[in-house]
Design an enzyme around this catalytic site. Structure first.
Site, PDB file in Angstrom:
ATOM      1  N   LYS A 107      -7.778   2.535   8.691  1.00  0.00           N
ATOM      2  CA  LYS A 107      -7.621   1.318   7.666  1.00  0.00           C
ATOM      3  C   LYS A 107      -8.762   1.438   6.934  1.00  0.00           C
ATOM      4  CE  LYS A 107      -4.237  -1.480   6.890  1.00  0.00           C
ATOM      5  NZ  LYS A 107      -2.645  -1.247   7.373  1.00  0.00           N
ATOM      6  N   SER A 350       5.934   6.561   4.279  1.00  0.00           N
ATOM      7  CA  SER A 350       4.628   7.201   3.839  1.00  0.00           C
ATOM      8  C   SER A 350       4.655   8.435   4.330  1.00  0.00           C
ATOM      9  CB  SER A 350       3.489   6.281   4.388  1.00  0.00           C
ATOM     10  OG  SER A 350       3.050   5.311   3.450  1.00  0.00           O
TER      11      SER A 350
END
Length: 417
Positions: A107, A350
């Protein structure tokens, strides 16, 4: 919105520790999986439109990459912190493992208020941040995606900046890009479509009929708004919605497409005449069958959990429920589909985008949606089966499945050197 000062990394570690204990993981395995593998903090200057130079702080954290390249979004917010990014990276590891795609968790984020920045300032900040984290990112190492306050255009700037450094186009370095530069059909709706699939499966498990289900959705952005629309199309009665301007309630049902048109026209839901205004706090406690928190973390806490009336909660947001609220809701008999399963549609598509970019071969939207549905249904069933076998709730079922998969990969690969 209800936001309590709960450290999200503490929540994430607590969830892992509970699963590790049930799985009987060794001390060594617990030590490895508790900590992020890499943490990069960058401080960088950006020239603003008025000629001033401002310093920004950004992060990129890789939690675990034993099952494949790191994967995870980038968020722009004044509330970004290292512990938040650590927690989100850890959740991404488990999320990818739950749906069994070959990624690890990462992240990123920049501390900023993008709403106060011009498009040119955002572009300059994005390109400089990309340059700073280019030590880590790459199509074979770490693939960013959109998250809170980031979008396909920002992914395009990241892809272009990385490509400029390489001297050739590298579309697979990001996902969630515009279609014109290697984005995938179906990516924009993917997270919400995954939410719809697991909600539908839970409704079927309970023997409910969609037309008899009332739904409240907190958050009306790319996830919440589209999830509300898809559930409305499925026949559910959406009685409550909200965005940053506040909430709306109509016990007879809200015309979701009309509310979306109002939001696009006016910039928010504020002023929509066909429903009563409620606060975001009140919204969570409205009478409904299904509650979908699709906004920020720490929305369901020990303070408001006892007043939740929903019988099914589907976590479209990351970490919307604190550990204390989890225990209360479990004792109340509320079924909760955890974030690492419920919102995994985004990372699944994704993955499809990454594969398409690497192959330079693109699929039709129907094929993407069908593949997504297959993976979400299979993952929901696996989590439900694990939870039933172990006589635990769905969150623990998902964690037992995910942590075991990551631990197995870690065990097989061993400790280097």
């Amino acid at each position: 919105m209800v936001i309590e000062m709960v450290n999200p990394y503490d929540v994430a570690v607590h969830q892992f520790d509970e699963a590790a204990e049930r799985l009987g993981l060794s001390q060594a395995m617990r030590a490895i999986l508790r900590k992020p593998k890499r943490e990069l903090i960058v401080n960088f200057p950006v020239r603003m439109d008025n000629g001033d130079v401002e310093m920004f702080t950004g992060y990129r954290v890789q939690h675990n990459i034993n099952r494949g390249p790191a994967k995870g979004g980038i968020r722009y917010s004044p509330a970004v912190s290292l512990d938040e990014v650590r927690a989100l990276a850890m959740w991404m590891t488990w999320k990818c493992a739950v749906v069994d795609i070959p990624f690890g968790g990462a992240k990123g984020g920049v501390i900023c208020d993008p709403h106060l920045m011009s498009s040119a300032e955002l572009e300059r900040m994005t390109r400089r941040y990309t340059t700073e984290i280019s030590l880590l990112i790459g199509p074979d190492s770490d693939i960013p995606a959109p998250d809170m306050n980031t979008n396909p255009q920002i992914m395009g700037w990241i892809m272009d900046t990385y490509s400029m450094h390489r001297g050739y186009s590298v579309p697979a370095v990001t996902t969630g890009k515009p279609l014109a530069i290697g984005g995938s059909e179906g990516r924009l709706e993917a997270t919400a479509r995954g939410v719809q699939v697991v909600t539908r499966e839970a409704i079927r498990d309970k023997g409910w009929q969609p037309e008899n289900c009332s739904v409240v959705v907190q958050g009306f952005g790319n996830v919440g708004g589209i999830a509300a629309r898809l559930l409305h199309e499925m026949g559910c009665k959406v009685v409550g919605i909200s965005d940053i301007s506040g909430g709306l309630y109509n016990p007879n049902g809200i015309d979701v497409p009309a509310a979306m048109r109002h939001s696009r026209r006016n910039g928010s839901l504020k002023g929509y005449a066909e429903a009563d205004a409620v606060s975001n706090t009140e919204l969570l406690e409205l009478p409904c069958d299904i509650l979908i928190p699709a906004a920020l973390e720490n929305q369901l806490t020990e303070r408001n959990a006892p007043r939740i009336k929903a019988r099914l909660i589907v976590e479209a947001a990351n970490g919307p429920t604190t550990n204390e609220a989890d225990a209360i809701l479990n004792d109340m008999g509320v079924t909760l589909i955890p974030d690492i399963l419920a919102n995994a549609g985004g990372v699944t598509v994704s993955y499809f985008e990454w594969v398409q970019d690497l192959q330079r071969f693109f699929w039709a939207e129907d094929e993407i949606n069908n593949r997504l549905e297959m993976i979400m249904k299979r993952s929901y069933k696996a989590v439900k089966t694990k939870a039933d076998e172990q006589e635990v709730n769905m969150r623990m079922g998902a964690y037992l499945l995910a942590v075991a998969r990551v631990a197995e990969a870690t065990e097989i690969r061993g400790v280097y050197p």
